[in-house]
Design an enzyme around this catalytic site. Structure first.
Site, PDB file in Angstrom:
ATOM      1  N   GLU A 167      52.088  32.283  56.166  1.00 35.47           N
ATOM      2  CA  GLU A 167      51.728  33.078  54.887  1.00 35.47           C
ATOM      3  C   GLU A 167      50.231  33.263  54.541  1.00 35.47           C
ATOM      4  OE1 GLU A 167      54.189  31.571  52.004  1.00 35.47           O
ATOM      5  OE2 GLU A 167      56.042  32.028  53.182  1.00 35.47           O
ATOM      6  N   PRO A 168      49.547  33.719  55.230  1.00 32.52           N
ATOM      7  CA  PRO A 168      47.995  33.880  54.977  1.00 32.52           C
ATOM      8  C   PRO A 168      47.849  34.902  54.156  1.00 32.52           C
ATOM      9  CG  PRO A 168      48.169  34.643  57.301  1.00 32.52           C
ATOM     10  CD  PRO A 168      49.636  34.023  56.747  1.00 32.52           C
ATOM     11  N   GLY A 169      46.877  34.910  53.033  1.00 31.51           N
ATOM     12  CA  GLY A 169      46.910  36.301  52.267  1.00 31.51           C
ATOM     13  C   GLY A 169      45.081  36.453  52.315  1.00 31.51           C
ATOM     14  N   ARG A 170      44.471  35.556  51.668  1.00 35.62           N
ATOM     15  CA  ARG A 170      42.989  35.345  51.517  1.00 35.62           C
ATOM     16  C   ARG A 170      42.418  35.348  52.498  1.00 35.62           C
ATOM     17  NH1 ARG A 170      40.857  33.027  46.832  1.00 35.62           N
ATOM     18  NH2 ARG A 170      42.755  31.620  46.687  1.00 35.62           N
ATOM     19  N   CYS A 204      35.011  43.747  25.840  1.00 34.45           N
ATOM     20  CA  CYS A 204      34.540  43.074  24.825  1.00 34.45           C
ATOM     21  C   CYS A 204      34.951  41.670  24.657  1.00 34.45           C
ATOM     22  CB  CYS A 204      35.104  43.686  23.620  1.00 34.45           C
ATOM     23  SG  CYS A 204      35.397  45.474  23.781  1.00 34.45           S
ATOM     24  N   GLU A 205      34.472  40.658  25.825  1.00 34.16           N
ATOM     25  CA  GLU A 205      34.567  39.308  25.313  1.00 34.16           C
ATOM     26  C   GLU A 205      33.607  38.681  26.349  1.00 34.16           C
ATOM     27  OE1 GLU A 205      38.435  37.857  27.090  1.00 34.16           O
ATOM     28  OE2 GLU A 205      39.162  39.613  26.550  1.00 34.16           O
ATOM     29  N   TYR A 210      39.117  31.819  37.320  1.00 35.16           N
ATOM     30  CA  TYR A 210      38.877  30.844  37.893  1.00 35.16           C
ATOM     31  C   TYR A 210      37.542  30.258  38.056  1.00 35.16           C
ATOM     32  CZ  TYR A 210      43.283  33.116  39.723  1.00 35.16           C
ATOM     33  OH  TYR A 210      44.317  33.649  39.955  1.00 35.16           O
TER      34      TYR A 210
HETATM   35  N1  LLP Z   1      52.471  31.690  50.273  1.00 34.45           N
HETATM   36  C1  LLP Z   1      52.685  31.409  49.007  1.00 34.45           C
HETATM   37  C2  LLP Z   1      54.025  30.947  48.671  1.00 34.45           C
HETATM   38  C3  LLP Z   1      51.898  31.813  47.863  1.00 34.45           C
HETATM   39  O1  LLP Z   1      52.264  31.409  46.686  1.00 34.45           O
HETATM   40  C4  LLP Z   1      50.605  32.180  48.321  1.00 34.45           C
HETATM   41  C5  LLP Z   1      49.516  32.395  47.431  1.00 34.45           C
HETATM   42  C6  LLP Z   1      50.342  32.465  49.629  1.00 34.45           C
HETATM   43  C7  LLP Z   1      51.290  32.254  50.646  1.00 34.45           C
HETATM   44  C8  LLP Z   1      49.010  32.960  50.049  1.00 34.45           C
HETATM   45  O2  LLP Z   1      47.892  32.043  49.767  1.00 34.45           O
HETATM   46  P1  LLP Z   1      46.419  32.272  50.200  1.00 34.45           P
HETATM   47  O3  LLP Z   1      46.628  32.442  51.919  1.00 34.45           O
HETATM   48  O4  LLP Z   1      46.060  33.719  50.015  1.00 34.45           O
HETATM   49  O5  LLP Z   1      45.608  31.447  49.871  1.00 34.45           O
HETATM   50  N2  LLP Z   1      44.682  34.732  42.789  1.00 34.45           N
HETATM   51  C9  LLP Z   1      44.342  33.338  43.125  1.00 34.45           C
HETATM   52  C10 LLP Z   1      44.937  32.906  44.459  1.00 34.45           C
HETATM   53  C11 LLP Z   1      46.383  32.870  44.151  1.00 34.45           C
HETATM   54  C12 LLP Z   1      47.225  32.162  45.354  1.00 34.45           C
HETATM   55  C13 LLP Z   1      48.819  32.474  44.899  1.00 34.45           C
HETATM   56  N3  LLP Z   1      49.614  32.130  45.924  1.00 34.45           N
HETATM   57  C14 LLP Z   1      42.796  33.666  43.485  1.00 34.45           C
HETATM   58  O6  LLP Z   1      42.220  34.672  43.101  1.00 34.45           O
HETATM   59  O7  LLP Z   1      42.328  32.705  43.829  1.00 34.45           O
END
Ligand code: LLP
Length: 425
Positions: free
Chosen positions: A278-281, A349-350, A321
């Site tokens: 489950e890669p996102g970032r 405004c903060e 963060y």
């Molecule tokens: N799978 C699950 C169950 C998750 O909770 C997440 C992210 C991912 C996959 C994807 O994670 P990644 O590969 O993107 O690290 N808003 C924060 C990051 C929050 C991540 C939440 N869960 C930021 O901007 O750093």
């Protein structure tokens, strides 16, 4: 690796000049690179052995349908955390049998929607959710494929607010409870229990943490199998980090991916299970920038503030963060140009509306364009309309071409959502 580079003194997104996009669309504006998204997805998918193993892009990172559509064509699935995300994934052309549904609090309506849609897998996070899902699916004469998310008590990640795998966090069933719940689930009429899931945090640069969690998953798998239970899927979550401070040297990224894949083979290869990722970032982070215009230059005793037209509501990561984003000038400064130290802040405004403090940048003037790098993940998706500011438009670049993939909202869209109660009319 990304496709934002200088050419003839100007920042380009692939073959499109950023200044031309800013002129056409206005600022602030998010700009994404299709080539970068594609490259990241392909490097990752190849390394982890797709399509035998499955990649579910964590769309919370960037859920624009143009981004999802780009990845869908490459075979990506989606990791979703709400009915809205499932609907968005489907709308973008990701088929139901490539969608997983995670999240620590799914409502009965959302679970029913997931079952009716026929998604690939529900990642169950609590025993009560298991009961609810089984009842919902059984009432529909269905058995929903599911895995149980286990909390391996290995916390990791770039910031306390994004660590999920420690026993102090709200995510997943505890390791001690996992066997009992799994055995119960195996006999439930409405679920087809196929395996385990984990996700220990985000922005993880140390593979040792992931390895420790995966070893615990392996041990649990063997224990469950020893009890005669079937475990055929391991969803390994996302969380692999990317370097925010040195996007120019992102070649580090693929190295980390190779090492990650090798570590998984080493720890889990003998189990003969299907891996889910489950890669996102990692997919979207370096594929996007946020371009902003300098509104004011405000010299003060201790620093000079650059007040830009983007704000914390548009990119909340620094405020939330303490995240670092590189700042590049859209017009490349010459090597001999004077450099100065600036605090870069938005108009909200903060004081928390600050993107960078004491940041050395080429001397900058009112009207100059700046780019916040590595803003493709958790940028637009976390934006809000705080201060009644319009949502930033999003642009996808593909070679020399670009398309507005979300227009700037209008004041009418925004203000018109309010309803004035009868007694105030
Ligand atoms: N799978 C699950 C169950 C998750 O909770 C997440 C992210 C991912 C996959 C994807 O994670 P990644 O590969 O993107 O690290 N808003 C924060 C990051 C929050 C991540 C939440 N869960 C930021 O901007 O750093």
């Amino acid at each position: 690796m990304h496709h934002f580079n200088y050419r003839n003194g100007q920042l380009f997104a692939e073959d499109a000049a950023v200044v031309a996009i800013a002129e056409a669309v206005g600022t602030p504006v998010y700009i994404y690179s299709a080539a970068t998204l594609t490259r990241h997805y392909q490097v990752f998918a190849r390394a982890v052995g797709a399509p035998k193993h499955r990649v579910f892009y964590a769309m919370k990172a960037n859920s624009n349908q143009a981004v999802l559509g780009t990845l869908a064509r490459l075979g990506a699935g989606a990791d979703t955390v709400s009915e809205g995300e499932i609907r968005r994934a489907l709308a973008a052309g990701i088929p139901a049998d490539r969608i997983v549904f995670s999240g620590v609090g799914k409502s009965a309506e959302e679970l029913a929607f997931a079952v009716d849609t026929g998604i690939y897998q529900v990642n169950i996070e609590t025993e009560s959710e298991l009961d609810l899902l089984s009842a919902i699916a059984h009432a529909r004469g269905k058995r929903q494929s599911a895995v149980i998310r286990v909390n391996p008590d290995v916390g990791a990640g770039g910031h306390a607010k994004i660590t999920t795998g420690s026993s102090a966090n709200k995510f997943g069933v505890s390791f001690d409870e996992a066997s009992r719940i799994y055995a119960r689930a195996a006999n439930m009429p409405g679920v087809k229990m196929l395996g385990l899931a984990t996700h220990i945090g985000s922005l993880i640069m140390d593979l040792g943490d992931l390895e420790a969690a995966f070893i615990r998953m392996r041990d649990l798998t063997l224990r469950l199998r020893g009890e005669g239970l079937t475990v055929e899927r391991l969803d390994l979550g996302g969380g692999l980090g990317i370097p925010y401070e040195i996007p120019e040297t992102f070649e580090h990224g693929p190295d980390l991916i190779e090492a990650y894949a090798a570590m998984i083979e080493r720890t889990l290869g003998s189990l003969d299970v299907e891996h889910g990722f489950e890669p996102g970032r990692l997919i979207a982070g370096n594929a996007g920038i946020l371009v902003t215009k300098v509104l004011q230059v405000n010299p003060r005793a201790h620093t000079t503030f650059l007040i830009v037209d983007a704000a914390m509501n548009d990119l909340i990561r620094p405020a939330m963060y303490e995240a670092y984003h590189e700042i590049w000038s859209v017009r490349q400064a010459t090597a001999s140009a004077p450099r100065k130290t600036y605090d870069v802040a938005g108009p909200v405004c903060e004081s928390g509306d600050t993107f960078a403090t004491a940041r050395p940048l080429p001397e900058t003037h009112i009207g100059d364009l700046l780019a916040f790098m590595t803003a493709g993940a958790y940028g637009a998706t976390m934006s809000s309309t705080y201060n009644t500011r319009l949502l930033v438009p999003e642009v996808l670049v593909n070679g020399a071409e670009f398309a507005i993939v979300r227009p700037r909202t209008t004041f009418n869209d925004l203000i018109g959502l309010d309803r004035v109660p009868r007694w105030l009319r």
